[in-house]
Design a protein around this motif. Structure first.
Motif, PDB file in Angstrom:
ATOM      1  N   MET A 259      54.561-108.433 -33.630  1.00 33.04           N
ATOM      2  CA  MET A 259      53.893-107.150 -33.375  1.00 33.04           C
ATOM      3  C   MET A 259      54.388-106.591 -32.034  1.00 33.04           C
ATOM      4  O   MET A 259      54.418-107.305 -31.037  1.00 33.04           O
ATOM      5  CB  MET A 259      52.377-107.343 -33.331  1.00 33.04           C
ATOM      6  N   ALA A 260      54.783-105.339 -32.046  1.00 24.66           N
ATOM      7  CA  ALA A 260      55.306-104.720 -30.826  1.00 24.66           C
ATOM      8  C   ALA A 260      54.188-104.433 -29.829  1.00 24.66           C
ATOM      9  O   ALA A 260      53.058-104.131 -30.207  1.00 24.66           O
ATOM     10  CB  ALA A 260      56.033-103.426 -31.180  1.00 24.66           C
ATOM     11  N   LEU A 261      54.536-104.564 -28.549  1.00 22.88           N
ATOM     12  CA  LEU A 261      53.616-104.247 -27.468  1.00 22.88           C
ATOM     13  C   LEU A 261      54.188-103.126 -26.618  1.00 22.88           C
ATOM     14  O   LEU A 261      55.394-102.869 -26.645  1.00 22.88           O
ATOM     15  CB  LEU A 261      53.378-105.478 -26.589  1.00 22.88           C
ATOM     16  N   GLY A 262      53.334-102.475 -25.844  1.00 22.60           N
ATOM     17  CA  GLY A 262      53.770-101.467 -24.888  1.00 22.60           C
ATOM     18  C   GLY A 262      53.600-101.982 -23.475  1.00 22.60           C
ATOM     19  O   GLY A 262      52.835-102.913 -23.222  1.00 22.60           O
ATOM     20  N   GLY A 263      54.336-101.385 -22.546  1.00 19.62           N
ATOM     21  CA  GLY A 263      54.218-101.801 -21.162  1.00 19.62           C
ATOM     22  C   GLY A 263      55.093-100.968 -20.260  1.00 19.62           C
ATOM     23  O   GLY A 263      55.640 -99.940 -20.671  1.00 19.62           O
ATOM     24  N   ALA A 264      55.246-101.418 -19.013  1.00 18.14           N
ATOM     25  CA  ALA A 264      56.060-100.701 -18.028  1.00 18.14           C
ATOM     26  C   ALA A 264      56.962-101.699 -17.315  1.00 18.14           C
ATOM     27  O   ALA A 264      56.594-102.851 -17.088  1.00 18.14           O
ATOM     28  CB  ALA A 264      55.180 -99.972 -17.012  1.00 18.14           C
ATOM     29  N   LEU A 265      58.150-101.242 -16.956  1.00 12.20           N
ATOM     30  CA  LEU A 265      59.095-102.068 -16.219  1.00 12.20           C
ATOM     31  C   LEU A 265      58.686-102.073 -14.747  1.00 12.20           C
ATOM     32  O   LEU A 265      58.777-101.056 -14.068  1.00 12.20           O
ATOM     33  CB  LEU A 265      60.511-101.501 -16.378  1.00 12.20           C
ATOM     34  N   VAL A 266      58.202-103.219 -14.251  1.00 10.57           N
ATOM     35  CA  VAL A 266      57.666-103.292 -12.886  1.00 10.57           C
ATOM     36  C   VAL A 266      58.622-103.962 -11.904  1.00 10.57           C
ATOM     37  O   VAL A 266      58.443-103.847 -10.691  1.00 10.57           O
ATOM     38  CB  VAL A 266      56.311-104.028 -12.874  1.00 10.57           C
ATOM     39  N   GLU A 267      59.646-104.682 -12.409  1.00 14.52           N
ATOM     40  CA  GLU A 267      60.689-105.252 -11.564  1.00 14.52           C
ATOM     41  C   GLU A 267      62.007-105.130 -12.314  1.00 14.52           C
ATOM     42  O   GLU A 267      62.062-105.354 -13.523  1.00 14.52           O
ATOM     43  CB  GLU A 267      60.424-106.729 -11.221  1.00 14.52           C
ATOM     44  N   TRP A 268      63.079-104.774 -11.562  1.00 15.29           N
ATOM     45  CA  TRP A 268      64.374-104.642 -12.230  1.00 15.29           C
ATOM     46  C   TRP A 268      65.503-104.878 -11.232  1.00 15.29           C
ATOM     47  O   TRP A 268      65.575-104.222 -10.195  1.00 15.29           O
ATOM     48  CB  TRP A 268      64.536-103.264 -12.858  1.00 15.29           C
ATOM     49  N   ASN A 269      66.365-105.859 -11.524  1.00 17.18           N
ATOM     50  CA  ASN A 269      67.564-106.149 -10.739  1.00 17.18           C
ATOM     51  C   ASN A 269      68.747-105.613 -11.528  1.00 17.18           C
ATOM     52  O   ASN A 269      69.259-106.280 -12.429  1.00 17.18           O
ATOM     53  CB  ASN A 269      67.696-107.657 -10.497  1.00 17.18           C
ATOM     54  N   ASP A 270      69.183-104.397 -11.194  1.00 19.02           N
ATOM     55  CA  ASP A 270      70.222-103.754 -11.987  1.00 19.02           C
ATOM     56  C   ASP A 270      71.554-104.475 -11.870  1.00 19.02           C
ATOM     57  O   ASP A 270      72.336-104.507 -12.816  1.00 19.02           O
ATOM     58  CB  ASP A 270      70.381-102.285 -11.557  1.00 19.02           C
ATOM     59  N   ALA A 271      71.819-105.067 -10.694  1.00 20.26           N
ATOM     60  CA  ALA A 271      73.090-105.759 -10.504  1.00 20.26           C
ATOM     61  C   ALA A 271      73.217-106.967 -11.426  1.00 20.26           C
ATOM     62  O   ALA A 271      74.308-107.287 -11.910  1.00 20.26           O
ATOM     63  CB  ALA A 271      73.244-106.187  -9.041  1.00 20.26           C
ATOM     64  N   ARG A 272      72.103-107.658 -11.680  1.00 18.50           N
ATOM     65  CA  ARG A 272      72.125-108.857 -12.515  1.00 18.50           C
ATOM     66  C   ARG A 272      71.587-108.616 -13.921  1.00 18.50           C
ATOM     67  O   ARG A 272      71.671-109.488 -14.789  1.00 18.50           O
ATOM     68  CB  ARG A 272      71.345-109.977 -11.836  1.00 18.50           C
TER      69      ARG A 272
ATOM     70  N   ARG B 286      58.480 -96.619 -19.245  1.00 15.01           N
ATOM     71  CA  ARG B 286      57.605 -97.085 -20.307  1.00 15.01           C
ATOM     72  C   ARG B 286      58.470 -97.656 -21.422  1.00 15.01           C
ATOM     73  O   ARG B 286      59.501 -97.085 -21.796  1.00 15.01           O
ATOM     74  CB  ARG B 286      56.755 -95.936 -20.851  1.00 15.01           C
ATOM     75  N   VAL B 287      58.072 -98.807 -21.935  1.00 13.95           N
ATOM     76  CA  VAL B 287      58.873 -99.479 -22.951  1.00 13.95           C
ATOM     77  C   VAL B 287      57.966-100.023 -24.051  1.00 13.95           C
ATOM     78  O   VAL B 287      56.754-100.187 -23.873  1.00 13.95           O
ATOM     79  CB  VAL B 287      59.685-100.649 -22.350  1.00 13.95           C
ATOM     80  N   SER B 288      58.581-100.289 -25.190  1.00 14.09           N
ATOM     81  CA  SER B 288      57.936-101.066 -26.244  1.00 14.09           C
ATOM     82  C   SER B 288      58.824-102.268 -26.505  1.00 14.09           C
ATOM     83  O   SER B 288      60.041-102.204 -26.327  1.00 14.09           O
ATOM     84  CB  SER B 288      57.759-100.232 -27.512  1.00 14.09           C
ATOM     85  N   PHE B 289      58.224-103.381 -26.932  1.00 15.90           N
ATOM     86  CA  PHE B 289      59.004-104.597 -27.106  1.00 15.90           C
ATOM     87  C   PHE B 289      58.276-105.567 -28.016  1.00 15.90           C
ATOM     88  O   PHE B 289      57.076-105.414 -28.303  1.00 15.90           O
ATOM     89  CB  PHE B 289      59.265-105.262 -25.755  1.00 15.90           C
ATOM     90  N   VAL B 290      59.028-106.568 -28.453  1.00 15.49           N
ATOM     91  CA  VAL B 290      58.461-107.640 -29.268  1.00 15.49           C
ATOM     92  C   VAL B 290      58.344-108.886 -28.392  1.00 15.49           C
ATOM     93  O   VAL B 290      59.354-109.349 -27.854  1.00 15.49           O
ATOM     94  CB  VAL B 290      59.343-107.945 -30.493  1.00 15.49           C
ATOM     95  N   PRO B 291      57.151-109.415 -28.193  1.00 13.34           N
ATOM     96  CA  PRO B 291      56.999-110.595 -27.335  1.00 13.34           C
ATOM     97  C   PRO B 291      57.516-111.853 -28.018  1.00 13.34           C
ATOM     98  O   PRO B 291      57.449-111.999 -29.240  1.00 13.34           O
ATOM     99  CB  PRO B 291      55.484-110.665 -27.116  1.00 13.34           C
TER     100      PRO B 291
ATOM    101  N   GLN C  43      58.945-113.782 -22.862  1.00 14.83           N
ATOM    102  CA  GLN C  43      60.101-112.909 -22.795  1.00 14.83           C
ATOM    103  C   GLN C  43      59.907-111.712 -23.721  1.00 14.83           C
ATOM    104  O   GLN C  43      59.110-111.754 -24.652  1.00 14.83           O
ATOM    105  CB  GLN C  43      61.381-113.659 -23.187  1.00 14.83           C
ATOM    106  N   ALA C  44      60.656-110.646 -23.426  1.00 12.58           N
ATOM    107  CA  ALA C  44      60.598-109.431 -24.242  1.00 12.58           C
ATOM    108  C   ALA C  44      61.883-109.300 -25.048  1.00 12.58           C
ATOM    109  O   ALA C  44      62.976-109.442 -24.501  1.00 12.58           O
ATOM    110  CB  ALA C  44      60.401-108.208 -23.351  1.00 12.58           C
ATOM    111  N   ALA C  45      61.741-109.053 -26.343  1.00 12.66           N
ATOM    112  CA  ALA C  45      62.891-108.858 -27.224  1.00 12.66           C
ATOM    113  C   ALA C  45      62.802-107.476 -27.858  1.00 12.66           C
ATOM    114  O   ALA C  45      61.733-106.863 -27.896  1.00 12.66           O
ATOM    115  CB  ALA C  45      62.926-109.937 -28.301  1.00 12.66           C
ATOM    116  N   SER C  46      63.948-106.980 -28.327  1.00 14.29           N
ATOM    117  CA  SER C  46      64.006-105.676 -29.009  1.00 14.29           C
ATOM    118  C   SER C  46      63.312-104.595 -28.185  1.00 14.29           C
ATOM    119  O   SER C  46      62.448-103.863 -28.669  1.00 14.29           O
ATOM    120  CB  SER C  46      63.365-105.777 -30.399  1.00 14.29           C
ATOM    121  N   VAL C  47      63.707-104.504 -26.931  1.00 14.63           N
ATOM    122  CA  VAL C  47      63.069-103.572 -26.005  1.00 14.63           C
ATOM    123  C   VAL C  47      63.592-102.153 -26.244  1.00 14.63           C
ATOM    124  O   VAL C  47      64.787-101.938 -26.406  1.00 14.63           O
ATOM    125  CB  VAL C  47      63.334-103.996 -24.547  1.00 14.63           C
TER     126      VAL C  47
END
Length: 213
Positions: free
Chosen positions: A1-14, A46-51, A60-64
């Motif tokens: 089941m897909a969930l909603g959420g927000a990206l709160v940390e992001w390391n673009d280089a890695r 804002r994202v949706s994903f499969v836990p 972890q989040a899959a199919s984001v």
């Protein structure tokens, strides 16, 4: 089941970060799981994903999917990806080298008592491992060491370890305010050492107070 959420940390280089789901749980996300993207992910998206549960047992989040993305990122045929701009001059490495050189030369010349380089060495090791622990906590979504604590360790003779931790671990290097405070602390320590070398500061009382003389 897909969930909603927000990206709160992001390391673009890695290419990884963390999503905080609407139910309050945190999920690790890798760029390879982000589909239908017209741009790189940004903090606050804002994202949706499969836990799912990864091999290491963490969430972890899959199919984001980034909200608003409607088609895959497409490059013209035969055109190589545009290279990322080179980072600005990395000042931490020469500053860390300057500290090591000053401490060694000052001790060899007799300007520094042995306990002073030893204090910087011990403080540096403690501070480096504190950065390492915070880095791993950030990757695992666990409790973090406060920035005030890290700066406090830098200030109390741990500046060389703090610089090394930022360089080697690539930790806190993208935060300009954190880097500015680190630079200020490094400048204070350099002034302290040069004042001793120039004979303008007598640190024997400090040694007596610490029981090192």
């Amino acid at each position: 089941m897909a969930l909603g959420g927000a990206l709160v940390e992001w390391n673009d280089a890695r290419g990884f970060g963390f999503i905080e789901a609407d139910d309050g749980a945190r999920y690790f996300v890798h760029i390879s799981e982000v589909g239908l993207r017209q741009r790189r992910p940004n903090l606050g998206d804002r994202v949706s994903f499969v836990p799912k549960i990864g091999e290491d047992g963490r969430k972890q989040a899959a199919s984001v999917r980034i909200a608003g993305a409607t088609k895959p990122l497409i490059r013209p045929v035969g055109k190589a990806p545009t290279s990322r701009p080179q980072s600005r001059f990395e000042w931490r490495l020469p500053v860390a080298a300057a500290f090591v050189g000053l401490l060694v030369c000052g001790w060899v010349l007799g300007a520094f008592p042995l306990w002073l380089p030893a204090l910087y060495l011990l403080g540096g090791l403690l501070t480096f491992f504190s950065y390492l622990i915070d880095k791993r906590a950030a990757q695992a979504g666990q409790w973090r060491t406060s920035e005030a604590m890290l700066h406090g360790l830098d200030l109390v003779f741990g500046i060389v370890g703090g610089l090394a931790g930022q360089i080697i671990l690539r930790h806190k290097t993208r935060k300009s305010d954190f880097a500015a405070i680190t630079g200020l602390i490094a400048a204070l320590h350099l002034l302290f050492l040069f004042a001793i070398l120039g004979g303008w500061l007598d640190i024997r009382p400090m040694g007596f107070a610490l029981g090192l003389n």
